[in-house]
Design an enzyme around this catalytic site. Structure first.
Site, PDB file in Angstrom:
ATOM      1  N   ASP A 181      47.477  21.635  60.633  1.00  0.00           N
ATOM      2  CA  ASP A 181      48.371  21.918  59.506  1.00  0.00           C
ATOM      3  C   ASP A 181      49.746  21.396  59.874  1.00  0.00           C
ATOM      4  O   ASP A 181      50.125  21.408  61.056  1.00  0.00           O
ATOM      5  CB  ASP A 181      48.420  23.425  59.240  1.00  0.00           C
ATOM      6  N   PHE A 224      32.225  27.017  47.797  1.00  0.00           N
ATOM      7  CA  PHE A 224      32.030  28.018  46.733  1.00  0.00           C
ATOM      8  C   PHE A 224      32.409  29.397  47.258  1.00  0.00           C
ATOM      9  O   PHE A 224      31.750  30.392  46.955  1.00  0.00           O
ATOM     10  CB  PHE A 224      30.567  27.996  46.252  1.00  0.00           C
ATOM     11  N   GLU A 266      37.316  34.655  47.442  1.00  0.00           N
ATOM     12  CA  GLU A 266      38.281  35.383  48.261  1.00  0.00           C
ATOM     13  C   GLU A 266      37.765  36.792  48.485  1.00  0.00           C
ATOM     14  O   GLU A 266      37.176  37.390  47.587  1.00  0.00           O
ATOM     15  CB  GLU A 266      39.639  35.429  47.551  1.00  0.00           C
ATOM     16  N   PHE A 286      28.742  38.106  37.186  1.00  0.00           N
ATOM     17  CA  PHE A 286      29.863  37.553  36.416  1.00  0.00           C
ATOM     18  C   PHE A 286      29.765  37.888  34.932  1.00  0.00           C
ATOM     19  O   PHE A 286      30.164  37.125  34.067  1.00  0.00           O
ATOM     20  CB  PHE A 286      30.027  36.040  36.673  1.00  0.00           C
ATOM     21  N   LEU A 287      29.222  39.079  34.679  1.00  0.00           N
ATOM     22  CA  LEU A 287      29.208  39.604  33.306  1.00  0.00           C
ATOM     23  C   LEU A 287      29.936  40.944  33.266  1.00  0.00           C
ATOM     24  O   LEU A 287      29.610  41.795  32.458  1.00  0.00           O
ATOM     25  CB  LEU A 287      27.764  39.776  32.821  1.00  0.00           C
ATOM     26  N   ALA A 333      32.990  42.916  32.220  1.00  0.00           N
ATOM     27  CA  ALA A 333      34.162  42.777  31.344  1.00  0.00           C
ATOM     28  C   ALA A 333      35.370  43.404  32.030  1.00  0.00           C
ATOM     29  O   ALA A 333      35.244  44.354  32.799  1.00  0.00           O
ATOM     30  CB  ALA A 333      33.888  43.465  30.017  1.00  0.00           C
ATOM     31  N   CYS A 368      41.338  29.632  41.565  1.00  0.00           N
ATOM     32  CA  CYS A 368      40.344  28.613  41.188  1.00  0.00           C
ATOM     33  C   CYS A 368      40.052  28.523  39.691  1.00  0.00           C
ATOM     34  O   CYS A 368      40.230  27.468  39.093  1.00  0.00           O
ATOM     35  CB  CYS A 368      39.043  28.865  41.932  1.00  0.00           C
ATOM     36  N   LYS A 411      42.004  40.392  41.929  1.00  0.00           N
ATOM     37  CA  LYS A 411      40.745  41.106  42.151  1.00  0.00           C
ATOM     38  C   LYS A 411      40.899  41.896  43.449  1.00  0.00           C
ATOM     39  O   LYS A 411      41.931  41.758  44.137  1.00  0.00           O
ATOM     40  CB  LYS A 411      39.562  40.146  42.201  1.00  0.00           C
ATOM     41  N   ARG A 453      47.901  35.062  42.529  1.00  0.00           N
ATOM     42  CA  ARG A 453      47.900  33.879  41.672  1.00  0.00           C
ATOM     43  C   ARG A 453      47.140  34.117  40.371  1.00  0.00           C
ATOM     44  O   ARG A 453      45.990  34.530  40.380  1.00  0.00           O
ATOM     45  CB  ARG A 453      47.315  32.677  42.423  1.00  0.00           C
TER      46      ARG A 453
END
Ligand code: UDX
Length: 428
Positions: free
Chosen positions: A26, A148, A151, A248-249, A251, A259, A320, A327
């Site tokens: 880096d 994929f 976080e 991923f359903l 709500a 991302c 989350k 972000r």
């Protein structure tokens, strides 16, 4: 590994844990010096132990010397940032191309150059063009290998991936990449070798599809609220169809993070360059951008339009749980909006204070849940941290007329009712 951000650091550390010699590079000297001392620049459960273990074993090294690291490596991963360009939806590839330039000055024998950063389709072709100016064709191969990682779950996701996608038509490079990933393939991960452009597109298509799934269920939740249906039953009922799948359903608030928002915008932009309209993804972006407004309207309704001087507590502000990442978190829209309307906002997040709210009047960080909730009129569960799942809200707030708005559906409606708390959730 060039770039010790999220992708580079996690992947580098995990590759070294699989027994490879890894050099993480880096240009930020402070970061590199910190890493050598075991100071981890990001919040990721389990990462610090892995860094310390592999650094101690000598398999993992940190440096700012890019050309030396390139010379010593067989496989070079480009893991630098590809943020959204200012005033545009396109990905900013300056860092990727400048690294490609550096690489081109330091190749004397065969090396594989892999893009792990999320890069728009045809970026691999452009990197190849930069390299060919200085390097013999037989001495390099440019491969796409999208990550994929989620976080908060990144180490698990690295070690137990559903699939490894390798974009290359070069047999030698494919063989080397397959052997690099063989410890994960023997644990059951699928290996897909496709074209380089194909691999680049798979990454964007996957993220855009997941974002679409979330947005789909969020819109249905709006309907469910009006027709007295429980959205969680709908998610379960749909998810049991194996063609759909239940993940991923969930709500909730608008999706955020580093991302989904960036990648959905970038794929629409790429398609536009090729004169193709991705209208579904365009509308997903629009719907998601409108999501915070929808939830804020519900807050107004819950407070009977009397927001001024109300004590509103946010439990969780990150996009989350299990991350400190702010972000594109929907709290960045909701908190300022409520504060502007005169609410007194207190917030608590297990990942600590956030400078993002510094300049906003009437917003205070609290060191613990108790301080954040005392005398609150309304408690909003914004992020689904485990810490919030078994709280006794009544005794925390001490207000008789306490209201809880659970934007992640983590609490039990029955329990709230028993405790005489006015409880609102999503899609119910
Ligand atoms: C995502 C992808 O999952 C990962 O594969 C990619 O490499 C990077 O982007 P990440 O941003 O870490 O990972 O988080 P993820 O767990 O996917 O959640 C993204 C957003 O969607 C969050 O705001 C989350 O709260 C939201 N979400 C997710 C929902 O609202 N409902 C769900 O059911 C799942």
């Amino acid at each position: 590994m060039i770039g010790t951000g999220y992708v580079g650091l996690v992947s580098g550390v995990c590759f070294s844990d699989l027994g490879n010699d890894v050099i993480c590079v880096d240009k930020d000297l402070n970061k590199i010096n910190g890493l050598k001392k075991g100071i981890i620049p990001i919040y990721e459960p389990g990462l610090d132990e892995l860094v310390k273990k592999n650094y101690k074993s000598g398999r993992l090294r940190f440096t700012t010397d890019l050309s030396d690291a390139i010379k010593k490596s067989n496989i070079i991963f480009i893991c630098v940032g590809t943020p959204t360009k200012k005033n545009s939806n396109a990905a900013d590839l300056n860092q990727v191309f400048s690294v490609a330039g550096e690489i081109s000055h330091n190749i004397k024998n065969f090396k594989i150059i892999v893009t792990k950063s999320t890069v728009p389709v045809t970026t691999g072709d452009k990197i190849e063009k930069i390299l060919i100016r200085k390097v013999l064709k037989k001495n390099f191969s440019v491969v796409s290998n999208p990550e994929f990682l989620r976080e908060g779950e990144a180490i698990r996701d690295f070690n137990f991936p559903d699939r490894i996608v390798i974009g290359t038509s070069d047999k030698k490079a494919n063989k080397l990449m397959k052997s690099l990933y063989s410890p994960l393939l023997s644990k059951g991960a699928e290996y897909l070798n496709t074209s380089r452009r194909g691999a680049e597109l798979i990454k964007y298509a996957s993220n855009a599809f997941l974002a679409t799934k979330i947005t789909f269920i969020n819109e249905l939740a709006n309907l469910a609220e009006k027709i007295d249906v429980n959205i969680e039953d709908i998610s379960i009922g749909m998810g049991l169809d194996k063609r759909i799948g239940g993940r991923f359903l969930r709500a909730g608030p608008a999706y955020g993070g580093s991302c989904f928002p960036k990648d959905t915008r970038a794929i629409v932009d790429t398609a536009k360059q090729f004169k193709t309209d991705l209208s579904i993804i365009r509308n997903v972006i629009k719907s998601n951008e409108n999501r915070s407004k929808v939830l804020l309207n519900r807050v107004s309704k819950i407070l009977k339009n009397k927001i001024r001087n109300k004590k509103v507590t946010f439990l969780g502000v990150t996009f989350k749980a299990n991350t400190d990442d702010m972000r594109e978190s929907s709290s960045l829209t909701m908190i300022p909006s409520l504060a502007k309307k005169g609410a007194n906002i207190r917030y608590y997040d297990p990942s600590g204070y956030k400078k993002d709210f510094d300049k906003i009047k009437n917003v205070t960080f609290c060191e613990n849940i108790k301080m954040a909730c005392l005398n609150a009129d309304l408690i909003i569960i914004h992020t689904e941290w485990n810490d919030f799942k078994s709280l006794n809200f009544k005794s925390l707030s001490k207000k008789k007329s306490l209201i809880v708005y659970d934007m992640r559906n983590i609490l039990s409606h029955e329990k709230m009712k028993r405790e005489n708390i006015k409880y609102f959730s999503i899609g119910k």
